[in-house]
Design an enzyme around this catalytic site. Structure first.
Site, PDB file in Angstrom:
ATOM      1  N   GLN A   1       6.462  -8.532  -0.650  1.00  0.00           N
ATOM      2  CA  GLN A   1       5.143  -8.394  -0.053  1.00  0.00           C
ATOM      3  C   GLN A   1       4.236  -9.561  -0.463  1.00  0.00           C
ATOM      4  OE1 GLN A   1       5.217  -3.629  -0.570  1.00  0.00           O
ATOM      5  NE2 GLN A   1       3.235  -4.362   0.094  1.00  0.00           N
TER       6      GLN A   1
ATOM      7  N   ARG B   1       0.604   2.607  -0.114  1.00  0.00           N
ATOM      8  CA  ARG B   1      -0.290   2.638   1.018  1.00  0.00           C
ATOM      9  C   ARG B   1      -1.725   2.958   0.611  1.00  0.00           C
ATOM     10  NH1 ARG B   1       1.580   3.857   6.978  1.00  0.00           N
ATOM     11  NH2 ARG B   1      -0.201   2.948   8.004  1.00  0.00           N
ATOM     12  N   CYS B   2      -2.167   2.278  -0.420  1.00  0.00           N
ATOM     13  CA  CYS B   2      -3.566   2.412  -0.792  1.00  0.00           C
ATOM     14  C   CYS B   2      -3.900   1.164  -1.570  1.00  0.00           C
ATOM     15  CB  CYS B   2      -3.798   3.619  -1.691  1.00  0.00           C
ATOM     16  SG  CYS B   2      -3.135   3.444  -3.334  1.00  0.00           S
TER      17      CYS B   2
ATOM     18  N   GLU C   1      -4.681   1.501   4.987  1.00  0.00           N
ATOM     19  CA  GLU C   1      -4.461   2.447   3.908  1.00  0.00           C
ATOM     20  C   GLU C   1      -5.426   3.617   3.923  1.00  0.00           C
ATOM     21  OE1 GLU C   1      -4.384  -0.570   0.918  1.00  0.00           O
ATOM     22  OE2 GLU C   1      -2.273  -0.882   1.283  1.00  0.00           O
TER      23      GLU C   1
END
Ligand SMILES: Cc1cc2nc3c(=O)[nH]c(=O)nc-3n(C[C@H](O)[C@H](O)[C@H](O)COP(=O)(O)OP(=O)(O)OC[C@H]3O[C@@H](n4cnc5c(N)ncnc54)[C@H](O)[C@@H]3O)c2cc1C
Lengths: 808, 284
Positions: free
Chosen positions: A237, A384-385, A760
């Protein structure tokens, strides 16, 4: 007049710029199975690596016998810590300032830990050889409960740093203690609590889970011994960070390392960190002189690569009798597993957990986080935050509900009473953040009205009556959530990872015929960057999004950037894109003025062209300007049309949203049924409404999974109990409800296009909404809080403990 | 997640398959749809040296209904069970159960023979077969024999089938009356937290016959003879159903696992069974 107005509109529509629901350009290849993922990379003479892993959670490694494995035809080598030690690669630094064993160095600290790396001609031989490596263990007492970490009889996990009193984040008070991180005013908060009319207290546990992307982690390393260049393809990522770290670790000069993130099949934070597999594939390629591939399987992914959450949040919230919140106190015990491998900006060992005052104007607050080692897999990534924001949102949104119960007040009303008002922005929070913009009351009212909130409460009250009368066994829960996110890390003065400032970048090249190539420091893992970044640029430079190629992920070509996670791509790289576009436009203006034979200030920008003020028939389109920039000698202007922007954001962005979930809950079977889910998101300027909707659907579904069943659970011996997808809950379309999406649009004042990021938000806001619905269903029967995940048996247990099974 | 090494065999007939199995003995395993066996092989919990694939044995793939009896070949897939209208007419509970197994992908591969021969208490077909009073035909080196489903299951993964025998077909009487297969699971693709198969026939207001069996609530499927008998004797009144359920619950022995503690499963099983009985009665 109207004809020109129309044509302006037509020209604007043709750009497919900001606000267009443009179809995702990536999908043509994804839907045809034509993506190119790490495991699709096949190189001549490529070898395969596979790990021998620990079945024990805590044990000394007495010996490793690789002889039988080495005898298997097709096995090239078996690496152990002993082989990596001369290279000083048997340990590696983590993103959180700790270090982690690449291969077991004398002991293992979690089940699934890497012990030896088998290199073979194909993956089948490698798997057979893994079975032939004999490891002799001496089992040690196991620590799984972070609250027992500092008891006198607790085993000491990290003998390597047992005597170190200072860690990367300050003082350590015990060998199993990693750090204490404090924010806010402790004394003031305690005095508010002691003097308050009302104080509600609760322990809120956000259980351990895992991002579980569809594609697991993997890498292919190829060391070219002739030119000394290492190429590394991987599920990264943050490819540029990987290049820098690889260079620092291996001693290979950075220009001799090329890191490529090809298509990535979902990341969700799981692919931010550096894993032993990456290091071993590099070493194996250096040792063998051949390309080496390592790809983990699903069970390895769930049990050994980065987990998320695992925060025990003890909370106290103080208020006046009529519900004005006066203070918030939180002590978190953070279970980090065996190594501190959290992916957080360096100065924030608990991420942005200090956003835990949420959407509320809370004058006084205090937060302390204790990081603890246990015999579990390392990680602590932002699933996902943005860093620990989902934990913070879950905490405050549960505490609000708990306070509403204590005050005997409606939870929607309590929220509205305490929201930060529109006129208070920019708002300085008690824990040190400056919220950029927001209009919470408008969003909240819209949400409540859309779902018919008061009718729902009436229906719920009737349901309670019916239940008490024996007419139904199903209760009804209304889950409310108003969340505020903090994303777009971030200002370099505050945010770095391993010393690398968290700016991002965009480099644009306009071709002579008026199409363009833009490269960014980020990397899409399914977010649709190739679609949306082209849209930002289309609006900025007047070239159709269809004529703009977006490239990311190859460190040899893309400008340096910190990558994609924490909803930072749009806030940071999106801003860089707009800024680079503006540089293009500034140069284009000079060229256009020259071509039109007027002064720079006599022309103005209109959609896709510069027009002479007051003479609309005189103009030069961006396409014409591009051609001229390469082919016409313009005095004082360099040929070509290119620009680069490295963007260091002045602040974070603060997306927010209002979610409502309505559920039926069967008290006997524990089965919950989501009747309605309404999600209003405010992510500032909306770049592509269709992609936003897709992101919201996906994020909500992951939130549903987490709230209703997804967990990484360990038994008391540190055995992972949920290591396969039979037990680790991934919802299918069947379990996924219908989502109603909605929006308000409050632009960020400091972002060039006002965008805040949305990837997110639905996970951050969704988890409390689902969980609050379950909790709310039982409120009439005396429940204040029950822990996630709310799977069937836990719901049943809650009902059972409330005495709801008395006569069934 | 890669299996150990094995030799692959593909016999074309039952005798050929039986002969191969006899010859290769303990080192060999029969493979049908592979959707229970291959996962265990990938975990290397099973490492057979020989796999005898039955997919080319044509006579094992059939569904026939005649003279009040249904005969299903062991290699008939769950998807084929669902698709057969003839079978649905003769025993609708089979489609109802099959549709609750796993997901469509698994059902295209998984076979009825593999599901009942596997001996996993989580499989749904074994309880269904007990409920249907099915007979399993086994073919071995000593010829053919029949074992009733209610006598087939000994413990988890232990059945009356000898290692050298192949299950060839399944026979059971056509159904009349009401039926239900109720299953509680955590998600699509999951085995049962608790499941119940019920067949009931009605004569006027009274219950003429009843058959109840339960899934994943003990180390074998649980055929509830006494509970079934109680419904016949005492009818379908509230008290009778309650005591039949209580009797069935006396027979189960669930274990704690990720689906929940035994106590919860007992509670859920009672609810599921009551629902199944009511549904079957409503359809009778
Ligand atoms: C994700 C997933 C979810 C599932 N969910 C469910 C579920 O909800 N309910 C359920 O019931 N099942 C479920 N299953 C299992 C599935 O139904 C299997 O297909 C079934 O259990 C086995 O059938 P098979 O044909 O695949 O057998 P195989 O896997 O090929 O064989 C299973 C065993 O039976 C033996 N065997 C097979 N055929 C014969 C034969 N003719 N004679 C003798 N021995 C034989 C094999 O040697 C092996 O030991 C699930 C499977 C998966 C992968």
């Amino acid at each position: 007049m109207s004809a020109t107005a129309e044509s302006v509109q037509e020209r604007r529509a043709a750009l497919k710029g900001l606000g267009t629901s443009r179809k995702r350009v990536e999908d043509a290849r994804f839907t045809q199975g034509k993506g190119n993922y790490v495991d699709d990379i096949k190189l001549p003479d490529m070898l395969f690596g596979d790990f021998v892993r620990s079945q024990h959670a805590h044990a000394r490694v007495k010996s490793i016998d690789t002889s039988a494995a080495m005898e298997l035809p097709g096995v090239i080598a078996v690496l152990t810590a002993k082989d990596l030690e001369p290279l000083n690669l048997h340990w590696m630094p983590t993103l959180a300032g700790d270090k982690q064993m690449v291969l077991a160095d004398g002991k293992v600290l979690f089940q699934g830990q890497e012990i030896a790396f088998v290199i073979a001609e194909d993956r089948y031989i490698a798997a057979d050889a893994v079975d032939l490596v004999k490891v002799e263990f001496e089992e040690l007492p196991v620590l799984v409960d972070p609250f027992k970490a500092e008891l006198p009889d607790a085993p000491i996990l990290r003998e390597d740093i047992a005597d170190e009193k200072e860690g990367a984040h300050g003082a350590r008070r015990h060998p199993n203690h990693i750090f204490t991180w404090e924010q806010g005013d402790k004394a003031a908060t305690e005095s508010v609590l002691s003097e308050a009319d009302v104080v509600a207290e609760e322990m809120v546990y956000y259980h351990r889970t895992h991002p579980c992307p569809m594609e697991t982690c993997g890498s292919v390393a190829s060391m070219d011994k002739v030119n000394g260049k290492l190429t590394l393809w991987g599920t990264f990522q943050a490819p540029h960070v990987v290049r820098t770290v690889a260079s620092l670790l291996s001693g290979i000069a950075e220009h001799n390392i090329r890191v490529v993130s090809p298509d990535i099949g979902g990341g969700f934070g799981n692919k931010v960190g550096v894993y032993p597999g990456y290091v071993c594939s590099i070493v194996a390629s250096i040792v063998t002189g051949k390309p080496v591939k390592w790809v983990e399987d699903r069970m390895e992914n769930l049990s050994a690569t980065a987990f998320a959450r695992d925060y025990w949040m003890q909370g106290k919230i103080a208020a006046t009798k009529d519900g004005k919140i006066t203070g918030l106190w939180c002590h978190t015990t953070a279970d980090h597993g065996a190594f501190d491998a959290c992916a957080d900006p360096t100065k924030y060992p608990a991420g942005f957990m200090s956003i835990c005052t949420g959407s509320y104007d809370i004058p006084t607050a205090y937060l302390a986080v204790d990081g603890i080692y246990t015999n579990k897999a390392p990680g602590g990534v932002a699933y996902r935050c943005s860093f620990r924001v989902t934990e913070a949102a879950y905490f405050i949104e549960r505490m609000i509900e708990v306070l509403a119960i204590k005050l005997n007040m409606d939870a929607a009303e309590l929220r509205a009473k305490n929201f930060i008002r529109k006129d208070q922005f920019p708002y300085q929070s008690a824990l040190g953040w400056e919220y950029d913009s927001g209009d919470y009351h408008t969003a909240w009212e819209k949400a409540l009205e859309s779902v018919g909130y008061s009718k729902l409460r009436e229906e719920q009250a009737q349901r309670v009556e019916d239940f008490k009368a024996g007419k139904t066994r199903k209760l009804m829960g209304i889950g409310l959530c108003h969340f505020t996110e903090i994303v777009g890390a971030g200002p370099v003065k505050n945010c770095d990872i391993l010393g690398m400032g968290m700016f991002d970048s965009c480099e644009i090249r306009i071709h002579p015929t008026g199409s363009a190539l833009a490269r960014l420091g980020t990397i899409s893992q399914g977010q649709g960057h190739a679609t949306t970044f082209a849209q930002i640029l289309a609006t900025e430079i007047g070239i159709s999004a269809d004529d703009i190629t977006i490239e990311e992920g190859d460190t040899d070509t893309a400008p340096y950037g910190l990558g994609t996670y924490g909803s930072r791509s749009t806030p940071v790289a999106g801003a860089a894109t707009a800024m680079a576009g503006r540089k293009i436009r500034a140069k284009a203006q000079m060229i256009a003025a020259y071509l039109l034979e007027v002064h720079d200030n006599d022309i103005e920008w209109e959609v896709d062209r510069f027009v002479v003020k007051g003479a609309p028939e005189k103009f030069k389109t961006m396409k014409e300007i591009a051609y001229a920039s390469y082919n016409q000698a313009i005095p004082g202007v360099e040929p070509g049309l290119e620009a680069v922007s490295y963007y260091d954001p002045p602040n974070m962005t603060y997306p927010f949203g209002a979610y409502v979930c309505v559920m039926d809950v069967d008290v006997d079977t524990g089965v919950s049924d989501i009747r309605q889910f309404y999600a209003l998101d405010d992510c500032g300027t909306r770049i592509n409404p269709m992609i936003i909707e897709g992101q919201v659907h996906g994020g909500l579904t992951e939130a549903l999974a987490i709230a209703l069943g997804q967990e990484i659970a360990y038994d008391e011996l540190g055995n992972i109990k949920t290591g396969t997808l039979m037990d680790f809950f991934i919802p299918t379309s069947w379990e996924t409800p219908n989502y109603e999406t909605d929006f308000t649009e409050t632009p960020s004042p400091h972002h060039p296009i006002g965008a805040k990021g949305v990837g997110e938000s639905p996970n951050v806001g969704g988890v409390p909404a689902f969980s609050n619905a379950i909790n709310d269903a039982f409120r009439a029967f005396g429940l204040t809080h029950t822990h996630m995940p709310h799977d069937h048996w836990r719901i049943w247990k809650t009902a059972n403990e409330l005495g709801l099974h008395a006569d069934s | 997640m890669i299996t150990g090494n094995f030799e692959y065999h593909q016999p074309g007939s039952i005798p050929e398959a039986v002969a191969l199995l006899s010859k290769l003995g303990d080192d060999a395993r029969v493979i049908a749809g592979g959707h229970s066996l291959i996962p265990t092989m990938k975990l290397r919990l099973a490492m057979p040296e020989h796999l005898i694939d039955l997919q080319a044995v044509k006579e094992l793939k059939k569904i026939s209904v005649s003279g009040g009896e249904i005969c299903i070949g062991a290699m008939t897939t769950q998807a084929e069970l669902i698709a057969s209208d003839e079978l649905h007419k003769a025993a609708p509970i089979v489609r109802e159960t099959s549709l609750q197994i796993a997901d469509p992908q698994v059902r295209y591969m998984g076979t009825i023979g593999g599901n009942v021969a596997n001996g996993d208490p989580g499989n749904d077909m074994p309880a269904l077969m007990q409920c249907l009073n099915a007979n399993f035909t086994l073919s071995g080196p000593d010829g053919e024999r029949t074992v009733n489903a209610r006598e087939f299951y000994e413990a988890a993964y232990f059945t009356a089938r000898d290692d050298l025998e192949i299950l060839t077909e399944i026979r059971f009487p056509t159904c009349t009356g009401g039926y239900a297969y109720e299953k509680q699971k955590r998600k699509i693709g999951d085995y049962a937290t608790a499941a119940a198969a019920v067949l009931l026939t009605k004569s006027g207001d009274s219950c003429e016959s009843a058959s109840i069996a339960l899934t994943n609530l003990a180390d074998t499927p649980v055929y509830c003879e006494e509970a079934s008998q109680q419904l016949v004797s005492n009818g379908l009144g509230d008290d009778s159903v309650k005591s039949a359920v209580a009797s069935a619950m006396g027979q189960i022995d669930p274990v704690d696992d990720n689906r929940g503690p035994a106590e919860f499963k007992r509670h859920a099983a009672a609810i599921i069974l009551r629902k199944a009985i009511q549904q079957a009665w409503a359809r009778a």
